[in-house]
Structure formats: C-alpha cells, structure tokens
Design an enzyme around this catalytic site. Structure first.
Site, short mmCIF file in Angstrom:
data_model
loop_
_atom_site.label_atom_id
_atom_site.label_comp_id
_atom_site.label_asym_id
_atom_site.label_seq_id
_atom_site.Cartn_x
_atom_site.Cartn_y
_atom_site.Cartn_z
N GLY A 1 0.81 -1.23 0.00
CA GLY A 1 0.00 0.00 0.00
C GLY A 1 0.83 1.27 0.00
O GLY A 1 2.06 1.24 0.12
N ASP B 1 4.42 -4.29 -7.11
CA ASP B 1 3.77 -3.07 -6.59
C ASP B 1 4.35 -1.83 -7.26
O ASP B 1 3.82 -0.74 -7.09
CB ASP B 1 3.94 -2.97 -5.07
CG ASP B 1 5.39 -3.08 -4.63
OD1 ASP B 1 6.03 -4.09 -4.96
OD2 ASP B 1 5.89 -2.15 -3.97
P1 AMP Z 1 9.24 0.84 -2.60
O1 AMP Z 1 10.25 -0.24 -2.59
O2 AMP Z 1 9.78 2.23 -2.38
O3 AMP Z 1 8.36 0.79 -3.81
O4 AMP Z 1 8.29 0.62 -1.32
C1 AMP Z 1 7.71 -0.61 -0.99
C2 AMP Z 1 6.65 -0.41 0.05
O5 AMP Z 1 7.20 0.20 1.22
C3 AMP Z 1 5.49 0.49 -0.37
O6 AMP Z 1 4.33 0.00 0.24
C4 AMP Z 1 5.88 1.83 0.20
O7 AMP Z 1 4.78 2.66 0.42
C5 AMP Z 1 6.54 1.42 1.51
N1 AMP Z 1 7.51 2.42 1.96
C6 AMP Z 1 8.73 2.70 1.44
N2 AMP Z 1 9.34 3.67 2.13
C7 AMP Z 1 8.50 4.03 3.13
C8 AMP Z 1 8.54 4.99 4.19
N3 AMP Z 1 9.60 5.78 4.38
N4 AMP Z 1 7.48 5.05 5.01
C9 AMP Z 1 6.41 4.27 4.84
N5 AMP Z 1 6.31 3.34 3.88
C10 AMP Z 1 7.33 3.23 3.02
MG MG Z 2 6.78 1.32 -4.53
#
Ligand code: AMP
Ligand code: MG
Length: 520
Positions: free
Chosen positions: A99, A268
């Site tokens: 999410g 995702d």
């Molecule tokens: P990503 O690898 O950046 O696409 O992130 C994977 C998941 O981790 C997604 O659900 C992001 O919303 C969540 N996410 C990444 N960084 C953060 C953060 N600093 N705070 C909250 N959720 C995060």
């Molecule tokens: Mg992401």
C-alpha cells in the site's frame, strides 16, 4: 489557484471505513482516507512545466496556496486525500499488503480532457506505512523529480513530477543499511499520472479472494483508463491483461533503448498504464552491461539487472494474470497473451536497435549483427549513450579503422582494447559499413533519425548526485540546470557539452552514483 477537480477513484471505489492512520490490514476496500502530515517549514524548491498542463499559471505556482497544497500543509477544500491499498511480489516473493506507505493522493484534476491524479510522496504516515515513517529525504526526492521529467522528455512512458518541496523537518535514515544512520533533510514530491493503479492493487484483492472489489477495480480501470475495452464482455479481464501487456512491453523497449535500469521491478512498482513508476534506486547504464543493477539491495541475485528487465516484466504480467484469472477462470486466453510477449518483445527490441543504428527497416532485422554488437559493447567498458550518439558520425565511405576512432570517445580506456577485441570491433564495423552502403540513405536523413532515438544527454547517476550534494548545502541551481538540460535530451545544446561526458572516475565508487539502496 483554480484547479478543475474531478475525483473518480475515491468516489467510485469502496473506502476503508476506518479513518485513523494506525497501521492495519485493510479489507474490502481500495483505499483509506488520510491527511498529509503538516510540514514544519515548507519551501518549494523546484516546479516543472507540468503546471501548465494542469491549467495553472506562473502566478499560481509562486502562491502560498500552491506551497500549502503541494507540501501537504493544507488540504484543498472539496478534496479527500487517500492512500491506496495494494500488495505485491517483492524480489520474487509474495509480500502481502503493502500500500501507499508514504504516498498520499490529493485529488484528480481534469484539464483539456486530460485526467491527472496528483499524489504527494513523503507526506507522512498512512495505514500502509508498516514499520516506516511515511517520509522521504531530499536526495531521493531530487532523483525522482528530475528523472520523471527527464524520462518524459526522452519519450519514455512515465509518471510525472510537478514539484519538489522541502518539508523543513529532519528524517532519520540509514542510507546504506550499514549502521551509519543520520538525519537528512525531508522533502515532498508531487507526482502526477492519469492513474497510480499498480499490478499490486489487483493482486491484494485476488489474494484475499475478494471477487466483488476486484471486479469493481477492473471495471473502474476499464472505464477510465482503457475505455476501448467492452466493459460488459465476460472476457474483459483477459482483454485488459492484453492491453496492459502491450503498454508494459512498450515501456520496457524504451528503457532498453535509453539504458534505464529501474532497480526495483516489484509488482507493486508496475503501473497498470505501463508507466515508469517509483523512482528509487534506479540508474542509467554508463558502461554498457547487461548484468548491471544500481540497487545494492539486489547485489546478490541481480534480479532487476538491465538485461533481465524484459523477463521480469513478463514475470510480473504473469502475477497480474493470476489475479485476473480469479474473475475469468479460463487459462487459454491468459496463456496466449503471455506466450506472445516474448516473441513480440524480441521483434520490437530488434527493430528499436536497428533504429538506433540508423538502418533502414528491412523485413528481417539482422539479429545476429545486433547480438554481436551487444557482446562487443562489453569487451571493454563502453559508454552506451556516447557510443550510439557518436555512431551517427560514421559515413558509409569510412573504413572500419576510421570508424573505431570516430567512436573512441565512448571507450573509458581505449588502450584496454587488445588484439582480439580490436578484431571483433573491426569485423563488426565492416559489417555495419556494408549495411550502410546497401541502405544507401541520405546521410543527413539518417543522422537526424538517429538523433531522435539516441539521446545526447541522460540523467547520469553522478549528475543527480552533484545536484543533491549542492542542494544539501542549500544551493538549488543545479537542479534547475539539469532540468533545463534534460528537457531537450536529443538536441545538441553546445553550451551544455560538459554533460556529454563519461562518468568521472570519482563517481565510480561513490555512494549515490553507482550504488544506491532502497532506503529513501
Ligand atoms: P518501494 O520499494 O519504495 O516501492 O516501497 C515498498 C513499500 O514500502 C510500499 O508499500 C511503500 O509505500 C513502503 N515504503 C517505502 N518507504 C516508506 C517509508 N519511508 N514510510 C512508509 N512506507 C514506506
Ligand atoms: Mg513502490
């Protein structure tokens, strides 16, 4: 500041009934209502020209209202910000609910028949933040802002970036996951796309057997994003997969063309519109290398390396097919689409490569010739962008000796070309010259066509890092200089020639230039 707001996602799809920001599993819903975190001292440091496409003026973008809205300080009247619920496969493993953990959708805007969903990244916690803080740091926000816009101007399907704001807050990060955490400046990017729906939005509903919400989401997607699909057809689910697979394929061909490596192709991070999304530890090929990935988190398996991106796109489409299959349980149409992907990809890839080489498109592209080029480019470290750009200088009347000298700027150290490597290049150039002579194209026409597919300027990893280093000291000029440069990546821009250069040696091992982690 007047925006024509026209929310559809949050109006037509089911919401999570809970409105608290507490972390939780969210069922039977596509999103949760949330409020952006109020930044302590917001400051707008860059705005892209996307503002014009939203119907905003120059006065609007320097207004207090713009700053307040796009830093998350104030929710615009009549809007209901929300975070989307999605799941995903991370590095090949099902990860369950993920999410929008730090992305907050503000609103949808309609301008000149174009729909834009506007979303803040780094604007605070949501029910999907899991163990993280919902924030983003300046370095990764600069990288996302500049690269989204650079990709757009390169003609690569992508989400866009409207603005880059400092929040005024400090964010605690362990950049390389090595125990050296530190405070970094917090930032917020406002990104834009017709929709931010990902493969994972469908996957999470399918994984829970929630056919009802999944059907609603598919029908919403067809209605707004794929209106050419017959929404009443029982086979609309596989038709949707076909359309998504075509768009995804097109995006990957573009990535391979410009040497872009996404770095985290988890499901995702795959847009249902085939847009490049979630600019994290991405990178650009400098030395051409199929095995290269910028993402240190993926150092062991290199799952998301340059040469593997097409295969991963197909793997991800398989996961989307699995989700949609729940609503149309007939394997054949799905299998056909997936089976087709490989052959169509190769056809399009070789056509694109022939274009890069400036060759006339014959019925049968000479694949062996292109395969040999890929091998030659790895004989010694050879800059991809410079190689293809310099190639347009070659004349059909040249000898193969002359040709190697004409592209010598692309070699990091030409003296490393030993006899075997030199012979391989000579043979390849002999074949290339033969093809050019057989094509018998007007030199100017060929060069112009080559310049349209071989950029002169890309956002090399070290360039983004220089802008970051300066910005962390409070100087934002380089952000705009690079933004302006990358608005015309195919143009010669003689005053900007300093950016038409191989990566400097200092950048080879510097964190942020060749090594990036998911921590942002
Ligand atoms: P990503 O690898 O950046 O696409 O992130 C994977 C998941 O981790 C997604 O659900 C992001 O919303 C969540 N996410 C990444 N960084 C953060 C953060 N600093 N705070 C909250 N959720 C995060
Ligand atoms: Mg992401």
């Amino acid at each position: 500041m007047q925006l024509h707001i026209d929310d559809t996602f949050s109006k037509e799809l089911p919401a999570d009934p809970i409105t608290a920001h507490t972390r939780r599993q969210v069922f039977k819903a596509c999103y949760s209502l949330v409020k952006p975190r109020i930044p302590s001292q917001p400051q707008v440091i860059h705005v892209s020209e996307l503002y014009k496409e939203l119907g905003l003026s120059e006065t609007d973008i320097s207004s207090e209202a713009f700053k307040a809205t796009f830093s998350g300080a104030k929710v615009l009247e009549g809007t209901t910000p929300y975070a989307m619920c999605y799941g995903g496969h991370q590095f090949g493993h099902w990860a369950g609910q993920l999410g929008d953990g730090r992305a907050i959708n503000l609103m949808e805007v309609l301008h000149q028949d174009q729909r834009w969903a506007l979303q803040l990244k780094g604007a605070g916690e949501t029910p999907y933040s899991r163990s993280a803080d919902g924030l983003a740091v300046l370095r990764s926000s600069i990288r996302e802002h500049l690269c989204s816009e650079a990709m757009y101007h390169l003609g690569v399907p992508t989400t866009r970036s409207l603005s880059l704001c400092l929040s005024g807050d400090q964010v605690w990060r362990d950049m390389m996951y090595d125990g050296n955490a530190a405070y970094e400046p917090g930032a917020i990017v406002c990104r834009a796309a017709p929709s931010f729906i990902r493969f994972g939005n469908f996957q999470i509903l399918a994984s829970r057997g929630d056919k009802e919400t999944l059907t609603q989401l598919v029908d919403y997607t067809i209605k707004y994003l794929y209106p050419e699909i017959d929404i009443d057809s029982p086979s609309r689910f596989s038709t949707l997969l076909k359309a998504v697979s075509e768009k995804t394929l097109d995006m990957i061909v573009h990535w391979q063309r410009v040497g872009f490596v996404h770095g985290v192709m988890n499901t995702d991070n795959m847009s249902i519109l085939g847009l490049t999304i979630d600019y994290g530890p991405y990178g650009w090929l400098e030395g051409y290398e199929h095995g290269w990935t910028p993402n240190t988190t993926d150092r062991q398996n290199k799952r998301y390396r340059y040469g593997h991106q097409p295969a991963i796109a197909l793997w991800n489409l398989n996961q989307l097919a699995n989700a949609l299959y729940l609503l149309q349980p007939e394997a054949t149409p799905f299998q056909e689409i997936l089976k087709n992907f490989q052959a169509t990809y190769l056809k399009k890839y070789y056509e694109m490569m022939s274009q890069k080489l400036g060759l006339v498109q014959h019925k049968d592209v000479d694949r062996d010739f292109i395969n040999q080029l890929e091998k030659n480019l790895e004989l010694v470290e050879t800059d991809m962008t410079i190689f293809f750009r310099e190639l347009s200088k070659i004349l059909p009347s040249d000898t193969s000796k002359v040709t190697i000298n004409k592209i010598s700027l692309a070699f990091y150290d030409q003296s490393k070309l030993d006899d075997t490597a030199s012979t391989l290049w000579q043979e390849w150039f002999d074949a290339y010259l033969k093809k050019l002579n057989a094509d018998n194209q007007d030199q100017r026409t060929r060069q112009t066509a080559m310049h349209k597919v071989n950029p002169k300027y890309v956002l090399r990893n070290y360039m983004a890092q220089l802008a970051i280093d300066a910005a962390e000291k409070g100087n934002y000029n380089l952000i705009d200089e690079l933004y302006q440069l990358l608005k015309n990546p195919y143009a010669e821009q003689p005053d900007m020639e300093k950016w038409y250069a191989k990566r400097p040696e200092w950048a080879r091992t510097k964190v942020g230039c060749s090594m990036l982690s998911c921590s942002s």
